[in-house]
Motif scaffolding. Structure first.
Motif, PDB file in Angstrom:
ATOM      1  N   GLU A   1       0.769  -1.261   0.096  1.00  0.00           N
ATOM      2  CA  GLU A   1      -0.052  -0.040   0.113  1.00  0.00           C
ATOM      3  C   GLU A   1       0.709   1.201   0.094  1.00  0.00           C
ATOM      4  OE1 GLU A   1      -3.630   2.154   2.717  1.00  0.00           O
ATOM      5  OE2 GLU A   1      -2.949   0.162   3.133  1.00  0.00           O
ATOM      6  N   ALA A   2       1.885   1.323   0.776  1.00  0.00           N
ATOM      7  CA  ALA A   2       2.629   2.324   0.843  1.00  0.00           C
ATOM      8  C   ALA A   2       3.461   2.742  -0.291  1.00  0.00           C
ATOM      9  CB  ALA A   2       3.646   2.242   1.993  1.00  0.00           C
ATOM     10  N   ILE A   3       3.943   1.506  -1.109  1.00  0.00           N
ATOM     11  CA  ILE A   3       4.674   1.642  -2.371  1.00  0.00           C
ATOM     12  C   ILE A   3       3.840   2.330  -3.530  1.00  0.00           C
ATOM     13  CG2 ILE A   3       5.407   0.233  -4.178  1.00  0.00           C
ATOM     14  CD1 ILE A   3       6.624  -1.535  -2.089  1.00  0.00           C
ATOM     15  N   HIS A   4       2.658   1.810  -3.430  1.00  0.00           N
ATOM     16  CA  HIS A   4       1.506   2.392  -4.460  1.00  0.00           C
ATOM     17  C   HIS A   4       1.209   3.858  -4.399  1.00  0.00           C
ATOM     18  CE1 HIS A   4      -0.212  -1.595  -6.827  1.00  0.00           C
ATOM     19  NE2 HIS A   4       0.948  -1.948  -5.859  1.00  0.00           N
ATOM     20  N   THR A   5       1.076   4.089  -3.171  1.00  0.00           N
ATOM     21  CA  THR A   5       0.984   5.582  -2.747  1.00  0.00           C
ATOM     22  C   THR A   5       2.000   6.372  -3.059  1.00  0.00           C
ATOM     23  OG1 THR A   5      -0.630   5.104  -0.835  1.00  0.00           O
ATOM     24  CG2 THR A   5       0.236   7.200  -0.840  1.00  0.00           C
ATOM     25  N   LEU A   6       3.261   6.112  -2.902  1.00  0.00           N
ATOM     26  CA  LEU A   6       4.618   6.457  -3.376  1.00  0.00           C
ATOM     27  C   LEU A   6       4.765   6.572  -4.624  1.00  0.00           C
ATOM     28  CD1 LEU A   6       6.964   4.983  -0.526  1.00  0.00           C
ATOM     29  CD2 LEU A   6       6.487   7.406  -0.784  1.00  0.00           C
ATOM     30  N   ALA A   7       4.453   5.651  -5.284  1.00  0.00           N
ATOM     31  CA  ALA A   7       4.514   5.704  -6.737  1.00  0.00           C
ATOM     32  C   ALA A   7       3.429   6.424  -7.236  1.00  0.00           C
ATOM     33  CB  ALA A   7       4.118   4.139  -7.325  1.00  0.00           C
ATOM     34  N   GLN A   8       2.260   6.795  -7.022  1.00  0.00           N
ATOM     35  CA  GLN A   8       1.376   7.385  -7.710  1.00  0.00           C
ATOM     36  C   GLN A   8       1.899   9.079  -7.445  1.00  0.00           C
ATOM     37  OE1 GLN A   8      -2.267   6.474  -5.612  1.00  0.00           O
ATOM     38  NE2 GLN A   8      -2.511   4.465  -7.094  1.00  0.00           N
ATOM     39  N   SER A   9       2.532   9.349  -6.252  1.00  0.00           N
ATOM     40  CA  SER A   9       2.782  10.642  -5.864  1.00  0.00           C
ATOM     41  C   SER A   9       4.076  11.251  -6.761  1.00  0.00           C
ATOM     42  CB  SER A   9       3.368  10.882  -4.514  1.00  0.00           C
ATOM     43  OG  SER A   9       2.051  10.535  -3.548  1.00  0.00           O
ATOM     44  N   ALA A  10       4.878  10.094  -7.294  1.00  0.00           N
ATOM     45  CA  ALA A  10       6.126  10.112  -8.173  1.00  0.00           C
ATOM     46  C   ALA A  10       5.813  10.290  -9.303  1.00  0.00           C
ATOM     47  CB  ALA A  10       7.004   8.933  -7.622  1.00  0.00           C
ATOM     48  N   GLY A  11       4.604  10.064  -9.900  1.00  0.00           N
ATOM     49  CA  GLY A  11       4.051  10.169 -11.321  1.00  0.00           C
ATOM     50  C   GLY A  11       4.069   8.788 -12.031  1.00  0.00           C
ATOM     51  N   PHE A  12       4.196   7.828 -11.358  1.00  0.00           N
ATOM     52  CA  PHE A  12       4.071   6.412 -11.875  1.00  0.00           C
ATOM     53  C   PHE A  12       2.733   6.245 -12.026  1.00  0.00           C
ATOM     54  CE2 PHE A  12       8.123   5.887  -9.877  1.00  0.00           C
ATOM     55  CZ  PHE A  12       8.877   5.546 -11.265  1.00  0.00           C
TER      56      PHE A  12
ATOM     57  N   VAL B   1       3.218 -11.802  -2.334  1.00  0.00           N
ATOM     58  CA  VAL B   1       3.441 -10.600  -3.166  1.00  0.00           C
ATOM     59  C   VAL B   1       4.727  -9.829  -2.432  1.00  0.00           C
ATOM     60  CG1 VAL B   1       2.463  -8.400  -4.095  1.00  0.00           C
ATOM     61  CG2 VAL B   1       1.105 -10.563  -3.900  1.00  0.00           C
ATOM     62  N   ARG B   2       5.718  -9.690  -3.582  1.00  0.00           N
ATOM     63  CA  ARG B   2       6.940  -9.012  -3.013  1.00  0.00           C
ATOM     64  C   ARG B   2       7.607  -8.433  -3.959  1.00  0.00           C
ATOM     65  NH1 ARG B   2      10.120 -10.929   0.151  1.00  0.00           N
ATOM     66  NH2 ARG B   2       9.268 -12.557   1.097  1.00  0.00           N
ATOM     67  N   THR B   3       7.110  -8.038  -5.175  1.00  0.00           N
ATOM     68  CA  THR B   3       7.697  -7.486  -6.079  1.00  0.00           C
ATOM     69  C   THR B   3       6.573  -6.387  -6.772  1.00  0.00           C
ATOM     70  OG1 THR B   3       9.090  -9.236  -6.804  1.00  0.00           O
ATOM     71  CG2 THR B   3       9.321  -7.455  -8.288  1.00  0.00           C
ATOM     72  N   THR B   4       7.136  -5.138  -7.058  1.00  0.00           N
ATOM     73  CA  THR B   4       6.178  -4.230  -7.872  1.00  0.00           C
ATOM     74  C   THR B   4       6.921  -3.672  -8.938  1.00  0.00           C
ATOM     75  OG1 THR B   4       5.237  -3.717  -5.819  1.00  0.00           O
ATOM     76  CG2 THR B   4       5.009  -2.107  -7.498  1.00  0.00           C
ATOM     77  N   ARG B   5       6.477  -3.653 -10.322  1.00  0.00           N
ATOM     78  CA  ARG B   5       6.721  -2.915 -11.515  1.00  0.00           C
ATOM     79  C   ARG B   5       5.871  -1.570 -11.487  1.00  0.00           C
ATOM     80  NH1 ARG B   5       4.545  -2.206 -16.500  1.00  0.00           N
ATOM     81  NH2 ARG B   5       5.985  -2.789 -18.257  1.00  0.00           N
ATOM     82  N   LEU B   6       6.745  -0.652 -11.860  1.00  0.00           N
ATOM     83  CA  LEU B   6       6.565   0.745 -11.843  1.00  0.00           C
ATOM     84  C   LEU B   6       6.756   1.275 -13.115  1.00  0.00           C
ATOM     85  CD1 LEU B   6       7.745   0.130  -8.845  1.00  0.00           C
ATOM     86  CD2 LEU B   6       6.568   2.351  -8.365  1.00  0.00           C
ATOM     87  N   ALA B   7       5.726   1.933 -13.873  1.00  0.00           N
ATOM     88  CA  ALA B   7       6.147   2.638 -15.137  1.00  0.00           C
ATOM     89  C   ALA B   7       5.110   3.776 -15.404  1.00  0.00           C
ATOM     90  CB  ALA B   7       5.707   1.594 -16.435  1.00  0.00           C
ATOM     91  N   ARG B   8       5.766   4.718 -16.098  1.00  0.00           N
ATOM     92  CA  ARG B   8       4.830   5.813 -16.348  1.00  0.00           C
ATOM     93  C   ARG B   8       4.095   5.650 -17.851  1.00  0.00           C
ATOM     94  NH1 ARG B   8       8.932  10.420 -15.583  1.00  0.00           N
ATOM     95  NH2 ARG B   8      10.661   8.799 -16.565  1.00  0.00           N
ATOM     96  N   MET B   9       2.986   6.037 -17.867  1.00  0.00           N
ATOM     97  CA  MET B   9       2.337   5.944 -19.266  1.00  0.00           C
ATOM     98  C   MET B   9       2.384   7.137 -19.983  1.00  0.00           C
ATOM     99  SD  MET B   9       1.557   2.801 -19.490  1.00  0.00           S
ATOM    100  CE  MET B   9       0.480   2.574 -20.772  1.00  0.00           C
ATOM    101  N   ILE B  10       3.436   7.211 -20.702  1.00  0.00           N
ATOM    102  CA  ILE B  10       3.739   8.778 -21.578  1.00  0.00           C
ATOM    103  C   ILE B  10       2.634   8.704 -22.767  1.00  0.00           C
ATOM    104  CG2 ILE B  10       5.246  10.385 -22.464  1.00  0.00           C
ATOM    105  CD1 ILE B  10       5.882   9.663 -19.334  1.00  0.00           C
ATOM    106  N   PRO B  11       1.790   9.806 -22.835  1.00  0.00           N
ATOM    107  CA  PRO B  11       0.818   9.847 -23.732  1.00  0.00           C
ATOM    108  C   PRO B  11       1.656   9.968 -25.246  1.00  0.00           C
ATOM    109  CG  PRO B  11       0.050  11.558 -22.019  1.00  0.00           C
ATOM    110  CD  PRO B  11       1.598  10.832 -21.874  1.00  0.00           C
ATOM    111  N   SER B  12       1.050   9.296 -26.244  1.00  0.00           N
ATOM    112  CA  SER B  12       1.659   9.389 -27.573  1.00  0.00           C
ATOM    113  C   SER B  12       1.103  10.787 -28.109  1.00  0.00           C
ATOM    114  CB  SER B  12       0.861   8.370 -28.561  1.00  0.00           C
ATOM    115  OG  SER B  12       1.347   8.468 -30.043  1.00  0.00           O
TER     116      SER B  12
END
Length: 202
Positions: free
Chosen positions: A164-175, A188-199
């Motif tokens: 939960e903390a990771i998802h909150t941090l990730a959203q704040s960081a722009g992921f 569950v012990r791994t998270t993949r984070l990406a930013r969807m850059i609009p085309s």
């Protein structure tokens, strides 16, 4: 083995990403093994993805010789890699298509989960992530967008209680594309984070 599991997943994705990459792009495909330790994550990538440039960031310079030794034993050219010291991204100047990290994330309150052999032989700075185990994770998630390419991806290993903390941090960081997934034991012990850059295409 838990780390091996998600690294295999990441390697498959990296191989697919490289096969789809625009051939006109001259910059090498770059991967960073952050909090590298002995470098096993980055070396696995370099061995399986032979056209990738793989760098290592490890604060404890005593491990740099181990990384060099492991590179040599796996016949990986030093022209394909760099080793950085410094605290996390302190010495990093490049941007990466993938950052892979198994940082210190163990909550000191949960030390009973760790085998005595690990506690005896691993430095505590490589294991414990401060209060809640998230101090290092927070810095990595917050700072990593500055070191990722526009479509770059961060893989991070963590405790299941930290999701939960990771998802909150990730959203704040722009992921905006955040996925946590289980290991081979269903934890569950791994998270993949990406930013969807609009085309830009219309």
């Amino acid at each position: 083995p838990e780390t091996e599991f998600w690294v295999e997943h990441a390697i498959t994705e990296i191989q697919t990403s490289m096969s789809r990459r625009d051939l006109d792009i001259e910059d090498p495909f770059r991967v960073l093994d952050l909090c590298a330790g002995s470098g096993c994550i980055g070396i696995a990538v370099a061995k399986q993805v032979r056209d990738a440039h793989v760098d290592f960031a490890e604060i404890d310079t005593r491990h740099h010789l181990t990384i060099l030794k492991n590179l040599a034993e796996n016949h990986i050219s030093l022209e394909r890699t760099k080793i950085f010291g410094g605290d996390l991204f302190e010495k990093i100047t490049d941007r990466y298509d993938y950052i892979l990290t198994n940082p210190p994330y163990i909550d000191p309150e949960l030390r009973e989960r760790i085998g005595e052999g690990v506690l005896e032989h691993e430095p505590h700075t490589a294991l414990f992530g401060g209060v809640g185990g998230t101090e290092c994770i927070e810095r990595i998630i917050t700072e990593s967008p500055n070191y990722l390419t526009p479509h770059g991806i961060l893989y991070i290993e963590h405790e299941p209680e930290q999701i939960e903390a990771i998802h909150t941090l990730a959203q704040s960081a722009g992921f905006t594309d955040i996925e946590s997934f289980p290991d081979q034991y269903g934890i569950v012990r791994t998270t993949r984070l990406a930013r969807m850059i609009p085309s830009m295409a219309q």
